[in-house]
Design a protein around this motif. Sequence first.
Motif, PDB file in Angstrom:
ATOM      1  N   LEU A 191     -41.517  30.839   6.251  1.00 23.16           N
ATOM      2  CA  LEU A 191     -40.696  31.855   5.579  1.00 23.16           C
ATOM      3  C   LEU A 191     -40.206  31.363   4.219  1.00 23.16           C
ATOM      4  O   LEU A 191     -40.087  32.141   3.273  1.00 23.16           O
ATOM      5  CB  LEU A 191     -39.510  32.246   6.459  1.00 23.16           C
ATOM      6  N   ARG A 217     -35.312  37.931   6.880  1.00 18.08           N
ATOM      7  CA  ARG A 217     -35.815  37.351   8.133  1.00 18.08           C
ATOM      8  C   ARG A 217     -35.336  35.899   8.275  1.00 18.08           C
ATOM      9  O   ARG A 217     -34.932  35.452   9.338  1.00 18.08           O
ATOM     10  CB  ARG A 217     -37.351  37.416   8.135  1.00 18.08           C
ATOM     11  N   GLY A 218     -35.372  35.171   7.168  1.00 21.47           N
ATOM     12  CA  GLY A 218     -34.919  33.773   7.191  1.00 21.47           C
ATOM     13  C   GLY A 218     -33.446  33.651   7.515  1.00 21.47           C
ATOM     14  O   GLY A 218     -33.034  32.855   8.362  1.00 21.47           O
ATOM     15  N   VAL A 238     -31.997  34.132  11.317  1.00 20.49           N
ATOM     16  CA  VAL A 238     -31.909  33.030  12.264  1.00 20.49           C
ATOM     17  C   VAL A 238     -31.088  31.865  11.719  1.00 20.49           C
ATOM     18  O   VAL A 238     -30.285  31.275  12.413  1.00 20.49           O
ATOM     19  CB  VAL A 238     -33.322  32.516  12.647  1.00 20.49           C
ATOM     20  N   GLU A 239     -31.266  31.563  10.432  1.00 21.46           N
ATOM     21  CA  GLU A 239     -30.678  30.342   9.894  1.00 21.46           C
ATOM     22  C   GLU A 239     -29.383  30.537   9.129  1.00 21.46           C
ATOM     23  O   GLU A 239     -28.704  29.553   8.811  1.00 21.46           O
ATOM     24  CB  GLU A 239     -31.670  29.686   8.923  1.00 21.46           C
TER      25      GLU A 239
END
Lengths: 336, 336
Positions: free
Chosen positions: B209, B233-234, B237-238
């Motif tokens: 990503l 999207r990155g 989660v992070e």
Amino acid sequence: MDATLSDGVVRAGKQAREQFYDSSGYGRPVDAGKLELAPVEAAHLLYRGDLDGVDGMGLRELLNSALLSEVDFFVYKDLRDRGFYCSPARSERVADPDGCDFVVYPRGKGPWDDAVAHRIRVVSERETVPAADLGACALAVVDEESEISYFETHRPDVTGTSRSSVPETDGDLLADRVVCWDPPAELYEAAFYGQPLDEQDAQAIQLSLVEAAYLAGTGTLHVEGDADAVIERGRAVEGDRFDRRLAVYERLREQGVAPKTGFKFGADFRTYADVESVADLGHSELLVRAFDAGHVFEPRDLALDVRLAHGVRKTMAYAFVGDEGIDWLAVERLTP
Amino acid sequence: MDATLSDGVVRAGKQAREQFYDSSGYGRPVDAGKLELAPVEAAHLLYRGDLDGVDGMGLRELLNSALLSEVDFFVYKDLRDRGFYCSPARSERVADPDGCDFVVYPRGKGPWDDAVAHRIRVVSERETVPAADLGACALAVVDEESEISYFETHRPDVTGTSRSSVPETDGDLLADRVVCWDPPAELYEAAFYGQPLDEQDAQAIQLSLVEAAYLAGTGTLHVEGDADAVIERGRAVEGDRFDRRLAVYERLREQGVAPKTGFKFGADFRTYADVESVADLGHSELLVRAFDAGHVFEPRDLALDVRLAHGVRKTMAYAFVGDEGIDWLAVERLTP
């Protein structure tokens, strides 16, 4: 050969059952001689070219759909590449999936046998993993570049035969440690508490605050202000971490294991299970980190700890300190 | 020989000046041929038996007093044991102490010379160290058992000659990466973006990503929703860590350095400064961790990172991402 998709399950006919299940362990036989495949199995068959399509979808379309996580696909493919048959665990195929994603059968065995080689839990490098989910499974971490690292986890029995009781002694509490200027020889030589203040002259022994707090608590060490003063000094710099480390230190000593600092390895402790004398000291077996119960791992931190421990021929162990006591988890590299 | 103490400074007479300063570099000559000693120097002379007392205090009493930190004493003693003369830096003796505790002279040199071998900052294992304090000094960490680990720190120039620009291509955004099914050969082969989806068939390339976000941002990668979709999207989660990693990734690529995942080493990236082609790939030089500006280190984490990096023949580098840009810090093991 083509397959159909309905309600997230891929179905194929009798020929698929013979070709995929009977000879290669894909899928689950159902009524009328048919075969049910999980999307990850169908994806692998598409990738191999053994299936031509699933309702018109190829591998690319299946990966783009919500049916399949690509991380699962990479791990399934890797296990197959290594010569294992495996089944998705979160299905009616596997009794007691135990928080795992794939059940891997021993080489040469398959879903028609009872034996299990590994229970694999799959995570992306970017996800976190609650410690409570580990201990009965292996972890497959798929990194950003889809390389896979496997970690075996278990609940170790951390016990030993190292001596913990020694004669009483006095100590001076300094800023960051305690010095015993005239201790009994057993303190260091037999029980491996502390370090000589001077290598050439082993008379005075310095104790770390965690060693001193333990020994003051058992009445062995006499220090101004008793254990409370030592603990207060420890908390002043480390906060709760000091209590956590002390709880683990106490437990290890009670279980016959001698903990020493793990600083050079980035851990809280390294441990010696069977110290008879410091003059004849063996290799330390474990690197230990103390965490609170409820700890959640970043896979990257696990990878770092386990790689370092492996490099120095020790096992990485985690102690989780909670109201109910201390739980242990050991994590090691696994090459399936 | 005895010395006196007043206002935290130890003073001794002419004989001390000849014996301790002229021949061994202890202390600072003052008026009337006398010698001033810092408490740590006096403690070392007491330890050696060269001084008999300081106003009636021996080593034990001096360590018990507030005049002297035992961690400073351990480091001073260790440097002396290694054959160095050194001076306490937080005194009028050393111009520009630069946040350091001891100035160490090259072997064979002393306080009467101009040369400096190391500027040493002393911390206990249990203290934290602001990253901003590092870069121009070496860190001496005294662990719980008074073993000392030395780390050299500097501000590296992170540049290279790796290629970053490649022809445009399309990609599919999956859950945790992007797949380019028909990319230009340069994408992977020359510029080392991504990994082949399948080792045997290098046609399709998967991008992480962070790689995809960078390439979409530069207009090279066309993906549904553009860079924003990838970044979203990155972050999902992070969180902020994704933005930090992306900022460091972008900087590295702009500087001609090719970053790849550092997962197996517990880092954010490993980096290649001079990729000509993947077929002829050299050894990666750095392990990189991305932190926020203002980061404060636990010495134990530093020890872990640096030990692991050393074990795989790489240099540990930290990137601190702030509003003003990115600062770099490299940390390596030092044996003085």
